[in-house]
Structure formats: C-alpha cells, structure tokens
Design a protein around this motif. Structure first.
Motif, PDB file in Angstrom:
ATOM      1  N   ASP A 376      55.113  18.456  22.787  1.00  0.00           N
ATOM      2  CA  ASP A 376      56.130  19.496  22.861  1.00  0.00           C
ATOM      3  C   ASP A 376      55.975  20.428  21.659  1.00  0.00           C
ATOM      4  O   ASP A 376      55.119  20.211  20.798  1.00  0.00           O
ATOM      5  CB  ASP A 376      57.522  18.862  22.881  1.00  0.00           C
ATOM      6  N   ILE A 384      58.821  15.035  30.772  1.00  0.00           N
ATOM      7  CA  ILE A 384      59.081  15.866  31.936  1.00  0.00           C
ATOM      8  C   ILE A 384      60.002  15.148  32.911  1.00  0.00           C
ATOM      9  O   ILE A 384      59.993  13.929  33.017  1.00  0.00           O
ATOM     10  CB  ILE A 384      57.765  16.252  32.663  1.00  0.00           C
ATOM     11  N   THR A 386      60.326  14.678  36.574  1.00  0.00           N
ATOM     12  CA  THR A 386      59.496  14.887  37.763  1.00  0.00           C
ATOM     13  C   THR A 386      60.290  15.497  38.915  1.00  0.00           C
ATOM     14  O   THR A 386      59.710  16.122  39.803  1.00  0.00           O
ATOM     15  CB  THR A 386      58.855  13.570  38.225  1.00  0.00           C
ATOM     16  N   SER A 389      60.206  19.448  37.751  1.00  0.00           N
ATOM     17  CA  SER A 389      59.019  20.057  37.139  1.00  0.00           C
ATOM     18  C   SER A 389      57.931  20.397  38.145  1.00  0.00           C
ATOM     19  O   SER A 389      56.904  20.951  37.782  1.00  0.00           O
ATOM     20  CB  SER A 389      58.441  19.113  36.083  1.00  0.00           C
TER      21      SER A 389
END
Length: 531
Positions: A376, A384, A386, A389
């Motif tokens: 990051d 993330i 899921t 994203s």
C-alpha cells in the motif's frame, strides 16, 4: 516375566529389558532411566507391581523403602501443584501483558503477540492432561476462568487467532494437545458467530478442552500409532467418549459438559458413536464440537495420512453427505472461516498471490485478502476486499506451492542476506545480490503463471450456483437446450469454452482440473442455506 513391586523403583534406575504393566502395555523402554514423574504416576494410578524379563542393576542402590517412596511422591505432588498454579497464572499474565503492550499496529506485530498467547494456552492444555494423568484431578473453576479469558481474546483478535489456528505448528507437543487447542478455538469462534451467550460459551470451551480426556484411559500405542488400526483397536477408540464422560462424572462436572464430551462423535443421522443417537437427542455443545473436531481432523496430518487443505475441509463439511452434521452449525462455520478459510494462501484473478485474512460478513465466498507481493502507499501489505475490487480468488495453493512462493518472496525481499560482509567483496556481493533478485523476480513470475487461466475454476456466483435440493424438495428441471458437460455440471467455469453449457455441443471437451481442490468440487455443494 518377573514381577517387581513399584516401591523398588528409584530415579535413574535402568532395566535391561522393557518395563511392562502387563503383557501389552509398555511402561518404559529398555535402557531408559526411571524418573520421579513415572513413579508418582504409577502411585497415582494405584499400580503396585510391574513386570520385566530383564535384570535390575542393584549396584546402583536401587531398592528403596516404602516410606521413602511415599515421601518422594508427596514432595512431587507439591511440586506439580505449584507448577500447575504457575501455568495458569502464566496464561493470565501473558493475556494481561498483551492488552497493555504497545504494538506498532502492523499485522506482523499483532500476529507475534497472538502467537505468544496461543502458545501459552497450548501449554496450559498440556498441563491439564498431564496433571489429570498423574493426579486424577482437574480444577474446574480454573479451567472455566481460563476459557472466559480465551473467549475475550478470540473476540478481540479473531482474524489473527484463526490464521494462527489454521497454520499452527507446535513441535514437541502431543497431537491430542494440538487437536484440543485447535478445536477449542474454532468451536468458540463458531459459537460467537451464532451469538451464543457467554455462560454457554464457557461450558462449550470447557467441554472442548476436556473432550479427548478419555483417550488417557487407552494405551498410547493405539492413538499414537502410525499404522492402520485393527478392528479390536478401533473398538477401543470408540470407547473414549464413554471414558471421558465417566471421568467428568466422577469429578462432578456439570451435566451439560458431561454430555458434550459423551456425544461429540454422535451424528445427526444416527451413524456416530458410542450410542448412535439421532440429532434431536444430541446436545448443542456436542454438535458444535463435532463440526469443529471434524474440520480440525481433516486439515491435520496424522502418522497414517497427510493433511488436506482448509478448502477441502470446508467443502467436505458443506457437502454434508448423508447429513451427519447440523446444517445451522455448518453455516456458522462457513461464515466464521469463509469458503476460502482464513489463513489460506490463494491465487487471484489478477495473477497475484495473497493470503485470506478475514471473512466477509455479507458473502462467505468473497473474503478479505492480503497481497503477498503488493504494498500500500504507507508500505504495508496491500489488503483488498474481493467483493468490491473486481478481483476474484481462483484457487487455493497447494502446500508445496505455498512453501515455494514464500521462499521466493523471502529471497526477493532480502537479496543480500547471504552476501559478504567485508568491504573488499562488497561489489561482488552487491552484484550477486542483484543477480539473485533478478532470478527471484523471474521465478516468481513463472510460479504465478504456472497455470493457464483456462485451468482455473472461477468462483460460482451465488445467484447462478446449482442448488442441490434438500430432502423432500423437488429438483429443478434442467435447461432443455443444453446437455451437461461430462467434466462438470457447474456453470460459470473459466475452463468452459462456450458459455454456461460448459462445453461446445459439437465437440465436448472436459475442462482441465488443477491437482488440488478447486471450484469444480462445488457442483454437489448445497449452498441454498446462505442464498
């Protein structure tokens, strides 16, 4: 065999042949010295004699008087009691220190703290087993207090302790101890998902900690063997819930805990043991332990078989063939660990790798993933969601893939680890380090692309997933225009060449399947209960 009184044993004594309690039970191998712990255990178990075909070295002043042996036992009893209190205090102190410790907020430091506490709980469980084996005592009040503290610790560190629970490797520990701590943590996490009141959670936790205590009534050769059990040995194993129930009854444990231990191998369909009762007769505590115990057993290695992945375990329990488990508890397990369980290493649709670090409360098929090679903006590993994203999990890594990838990542992050430390060789070391970094980059790319996209199985969207009807429900009619693929009946597979049918009708070709478990297995999973 020659018979000897237990009162003749003394510390450091050795025999030329095995020490036996009877014709089958090996008490001490030949040449191993007798310990004070062994003599104390024999007295606690009320054994007065042992057998040996060999001879005793009387030159070592072996024989001791009954009074001296009794005094040694009393001293050892006091030492064990002090040690037990120290172990219990140690767990509480470690938890207290963890609450007051200043950590930098990173997952790494948090995991280190959780690991330390987890190991202390493991030590405590081992001490419970040891103390009961030598003294036939279990401190109910202390165990309940420890479980209460554990409930709070799991609540505050759920995603970290579940990662630890899935990947724990504690060397030198009896497998019963490891099985117990893993089952206990998972069962309490399931109970939290089910919003069980704290009083019931404490009963559940205590039951989990002692659910295998009956094994101590069996010869260790049976449950520690690396061979297949004989029919007679299997019958003995089937008795351990009864032995555990008897132990807890003699120690005046509450009835709910006694029944939880007695029934933790019973099944909803009446195929369990020892009483083969149906689901409506099984206690709620036993039902939770049954699911947690089975999940742990599938994912753990034994001397006679290798472990399977967490994904394999959750799929097997979701399939619930012949309905041996309570479906409500299976659903709670799914939402506790997700379809891709916390701690699992996964391949992603963006050709990157990650580790599942948390569940998604809205969709167990879309967990939270921490990237292994992406950072990051602040330099921490990229995390993330899921579900939002547009990155999907393709499949779980095999254990070998996981080990290889972590090794490559370690080399990439520290290419100069093996470089020379003196100034004269610094340029050479730098060049070698750069070369190793390039090699690791290439190897990492190769490993990430080792499987073509068409070999992956895309997760099945909930709204498109084939539903296996429950008993008494009519099966949905198949689509009239498409014939099922010979490879899989699931729709949405990335291995399909032409849309939902999964194969070209003119030239059907089975989708390739990875060596390890994948979404292919989901075609028989009943997921209707979380739709």
């Amino acid at each position: 065999m020659q018979k000897y009184p237990v009162t003749t044993l003394r510390e450091e004594l050795t025999f030329t042949n095995d020490l036996m309690l009877d014709e089958n039970f090996n008490l001490l191998p030949a040449g191993c010295p007798v310990t004070n712990e062994l003599t104390a255990a024999l007295r606690a178990w009320e054994f007065t004699e042992f057998y040996c075909d060999g001879t005793v070295d009387f030159n070592n002043n072996l024989l001791s008087t009954e009074s001296r042996s009794a005094n040694q036992f009393d001293e050892k009893n006091g030492e064990d009691k002090a040690k037990k209190e120290k172990i219990g205090q140690s767990v509480r102190q470690v938890i207290k220190n963890s609450l007051n410790s200043q950590i930098d907020g990173s997952d790494k430091s948090r995991m280190a703290m959780v690991q330390k506490v987890y190991e202390e709980y493991t030590n405590y469980i081992e001490e419970i087993f040891t103390h009961y084996a030598t003294h036939k005592e279990i401190d109910q009040e202390e165990v309940a207090d420890i479980v209460k503290d554990l409930c709070g610790f799991i609540r505050d560190n759920r995603r970290f302790i579940l990662r630890m629970n899935n990947n724990v490797e504690v060397s030198g520990k009896n497998f019963l101890v490891i099985h117990t701590i893993r089952t206990t943590v998972l069962a309490l996490a399931i109970a939290m998902q089910m919003h069980m009141p704290i009083s019931k959670m404490i009963e559940l936790g205590v039951s989990c900690i002692v659910h295998e205590i009956g094994m101590l009534r069996l010869p260790p050769q049976i449950y520690m063997t690396d061979k297949n059990l004989t029919p007679g040995e299997r019958i003995q194993i089937y008795k351990h819930p009864i032995f555990g129930y008897t132990i807890l009854k003699d120690l005046n444990f509450p009835m709910n805990i006694q029944l939880g231990v007695l029934e933790h191998h019973e099944k909803e369909n009446g195929t369990g043991y020892p009483r083969r009762i149906l689901g409506d007769k099984i206690s709620s505590i036993a039902k939770i332990i049954s699911v947690a115990c089975s999940y742990e057993a599938i994912t753990s290695s034994r001397n006679y078989r290798a472990e399977r992945s967490n994904f394999d375990a959750i799929l097997e329990l979701l399939q619930n063939q012949n309905h041996p488990y309570d479906e409500g508890i299976i659903k709670a397990l799914l939402y506790t660990v997700s379809l891709y369980p916390i701690g699992s290493y996964v391949y992603l649709s963006n050709r990157k790798a990650g580790i599942v670090i948390d569940t998604n409360p809205d969709n167990p098929k879309m967990p939270v993933v921490q990237m292994l090679t992406e950072k990051d903006k602040d330099g921490t590993p990229l995390v993330i969601q899921t579900a939002v994203s547009n990155i999907k999990i393709l499949r779980i890594m095999s254990k070998r893939e996981q080990e290889d990838l972590l090794k490559i990542i370690a080399q990439k992050e520290n290419p100069d680890a093996n470089g020379s430390g003196d100034n004269s060789g610094s340029q050479t070391a730098h060049a070698e380090g750069a070369s190793r970094k390039e090699d690791s980059d290439a190897t990492l790319d190769t490993l990430m692309e080792v499987v073509e996209p068409t070999e992956f199985i895309e997760p099945i969207p909930v709204e498109e997933a084939p539903i296996r009807p429950l008993a008494g429900k009519p099966a949905p009619k198949p689509a009239p225009t498409a014939k099922p693929s010979p490879a899989a009946g699931a729709t949405g597979s990335a291995g399909a060449a032409t849309g939902p049918a999964g194969a070209n009708a003119a030239n059907p070709k089975p989708a390739a399947k990875p060596n390890n478990s994948s979404g292919d297995d989901m075609e028989t999973v009943d997921i209707s209960f979380f739709n």
